[in-house]
Scaffold this active site. Structure first.
Site, short mmCIF file in Angstrom:
data_model
loop_
_atom_site.label_atom_id
_atom_site.label_comp_id
_atom_site.label_asym_id
_atom_site.label_seq_id
_atom_site.Cartn_x
_atom_site.Cartn_y
_atom_site.Cartn_z
N ARG A 102 -0.92 1.51 -15.14
CA ARG A 102 -1.55 0.91 -13.86
C ARG A 102 -2.51 0.23 -14.52
NH1 ARG A 102 -2.25 3.23 -8.07
NH2 ARG A 102 -0.18 2.95 -8.15
N HIS A 129 4.64 -4.15 -8.15
CA HIS A 129 4.44 -2.79 -8.04
C HIS A 129 5.99 -2.49 -8.02
CE1 HIS A 129 3.20 1.22 -7.56
NE2 HIS A 129 2.69 1.07 -6.38
N GLN A 132 7.19 1.13 -6.55
CA GLN A 132 7.23 1.27 -5.15
C GLN A 132 8.44 0.83 -4.49
OE1 GLN A 132 4.79 3.25 -3.62
NE2 GLN A 132 6.32 3.11 -1.98
N ASP A 218 0.87 -3.52 4.00
CA ASP A 218 0.15 -3.02 2.93
C ASP A 218 -1.38 -3.02 3.26
OD1 ASP A 218 -0.78 -1.66 0.55
OD2 ASP A 218 -0.22 -3.28 -0.69
N CYS A 258 3.30 1.62 1.56
CA CYS A 258 3.47 2.22 0.24
C CYS A 258 2.24 3.50 0.31
CB CYS A 258 3.27 1.11 -0.84
SG CYS A 258 1.77 0.27 -0.75
N ARG A 286 9.33 8.21 -4.49
CA ARG A 286 8.82 7.83 -5.65
C ARG A 286 9.16 8.72 -6.84
NH1 ARG A 286 4.19 4.47 -6.04
NH2 ARG A 286 4.57 4.60 -8.28
N1 NVA Z 1 -1.53 -3.34 -2.91
C1 NVA Z 1 -2.26 -2.14 -3.05
C2 NVA Z 1 -0.90 -1.33 -3.32
C3 NVA Z 1 -1.68 0.39 -3.51
C4 NVA Z 1 -0.56 1.45 -3.71
C5 NVA Z 1 -2.95 -2.18 -4.32
O1 NVA Z 1 -2.78 -3.00 -5.29
O2 NVA Z 1 -4.15 -1.63 -4.14
N1 CP Z 2 1.74 3.76 -3.53
C1 CP Z 2 0.99 3.89 -4.62
O1 CP Z 2 1.28 3.49 -5.50
O2 CP Z 2 0.20 4.97 -4.47
P1 CP Z 2 -1.04 5.29 -5.58
O3 CP Z 2 -2.04 4.22 -5.63
O4 CP Z 2 -1.68 6.65 -4.59
O5 CP Z 2 -0.34 5.71 -6.67
#
Ligand code: NVA
Ligand code: CP
Length: 303
Positions: A102, A129, A132, A218, A258, A286
């Site tokens: 990540r 992502h 997800q 989101d 998500c 997930r």
């Molecule tokens: N769009 C959000 C998703 C978090 C799971 C982010 O990137 O923070």
């Molecule tokens: N939806 C998702 O990826 O959640 P986290 O940021 O908690 O991993």
């Protein structure tokens, strides 16, 4: 060797296989049947941003399949102390069988993958992502059947989730309705969509929801964009999925997010906690889809 860096890294028939495999793996898990095909395999998880679901689902999933995990963050590894990403990839991938990352720029993930001896999975970047959306589509199929030919409404930021939905629509043959505030549009070039007809853009989020089988949104401010928070709060004020917006979708429309969610911002509490919401099933899935994905990347097709 396959990586999973964006949704378009797999073909429609590979997704069909993965969804079928997820169903089997999930059913066995629910029946407390032990299934440990990944004994002696190790997953390295590298987090440069916070996570709850991604960490728990990958870590629990790997242990459930008999393997083990190594958890690294920028703060406690040399990745945060300017060791070149290429060198980190060369070293880590000699010691483990699979890597989940990540991070911020997709290019960083791609550089890691280009120097890795083992498959690399995108656990979220600024641009995409895919794990997800894999869970979201599996959840849709579980609840409503095939997603091909359906309409998914995206309400909100043209972010990593929106970009990934766009790739999924192109590959799996559904239509994505997108409504974002001006200045926060998706970049269709980023997704590399082959069939432009799979996406329709709307100025009004209400219009985007009309006839949708699934409405999804989101956070207004994704991780890494916190400095823009104040401007985003103003720009996104009309992009809150509330009961009025949901009433324009099909009566049997699902709501997904998500997570983490901000009730009263991108979604009203009545919607996320209401009868059309499947956010908890979505989060749980997930675990199941990623077990199928890790099995596929490490062992190929089973049976
Ligand atoms: N769009 C959000 C998703 C978090 C799971 C982010 O990137 O923070
Ligand atoms: N939806 C998702 O990826 O959640 P986290 O940021 O908690 O991993």
């Amino acid at each position: 060797m396959k990586h999973y860096l964006q949704f378009k890294d797999l073909r429609a028939e590979e997704y069909a296989y993965l969804f079928e495999r997820t169903r089997t793996i999930k059913t066995r898990f629910k029946n407390y049947e032990r299934y440990q095909p990944l004994v002696d395999r190790t997953l390295a998880m590298i987090f440069e941003k916070a996570s709850t679901r991604t960490r728990v689902s990958f870590e629990a999933g790997m242990y459930q399949m008999g393997g083990s995990v190594v958890h690294l963050t920028t703060g406690d590894s040399h990745m945060g102390r300017a060791e070149p990403i290429e060198d980190s990839a060369r070293v880590i991938s000699r010691m483990v069988d699979l890597v989940m990352i990540r991070t911020y720029e997709q290019s960083k993930l791609a550089t890691f993958a280009a120097n890795s001896r083992v498959p690399v999975i995108n656990g979220l970047t600024n641009e995409f992502h895919p794990c997800q959306i894999l869970a979201d589509i599996y959840t849709f199929i579980e609840q409503r059947g095939d997603i091909a030919g359906k309409v998914v409404a995206w309400v909100g930021d043209g972010n990593n989730m929106a970009n990934t939905w766009l790739q999924a629509a192109d590959i799996l043959g559904f239509t994505l309705h997108i409504s974002t505030p001006r200045g926060y549009e998706v970049d269709p070039l980023l997704g590399g969509v082959n069939n432009p007809a799979c996406v329709k853009t709307f100025k009004s989020p209400f219009a985007a929801c009309e006839g949708a089988h699934l409405v999804t949104t989101d956070v207004w401010t994704s991780m890494g964009y916190e400095a823009e928070n104040e401007a985003r709060q103003k720009a996104f004020a009309d992009w809150c999925v509330d009961t009025q917006m949901m009433s324009l979708a099909r009566p049997d429309a699902l709501f997904m997010h998500c997570l983490p969610a901000h009730r009263g911002e991108e979604v009203a509490a009545e919607v996320i906690d209401g009868p059309q919401s499947v956010v908890w099933e979505e989060a749980e899935n997930r675990l199941h889809v990623q077990k199928a994905l890790m099995e596929y990347l490490l062992l190929g097709r089973i049976g």
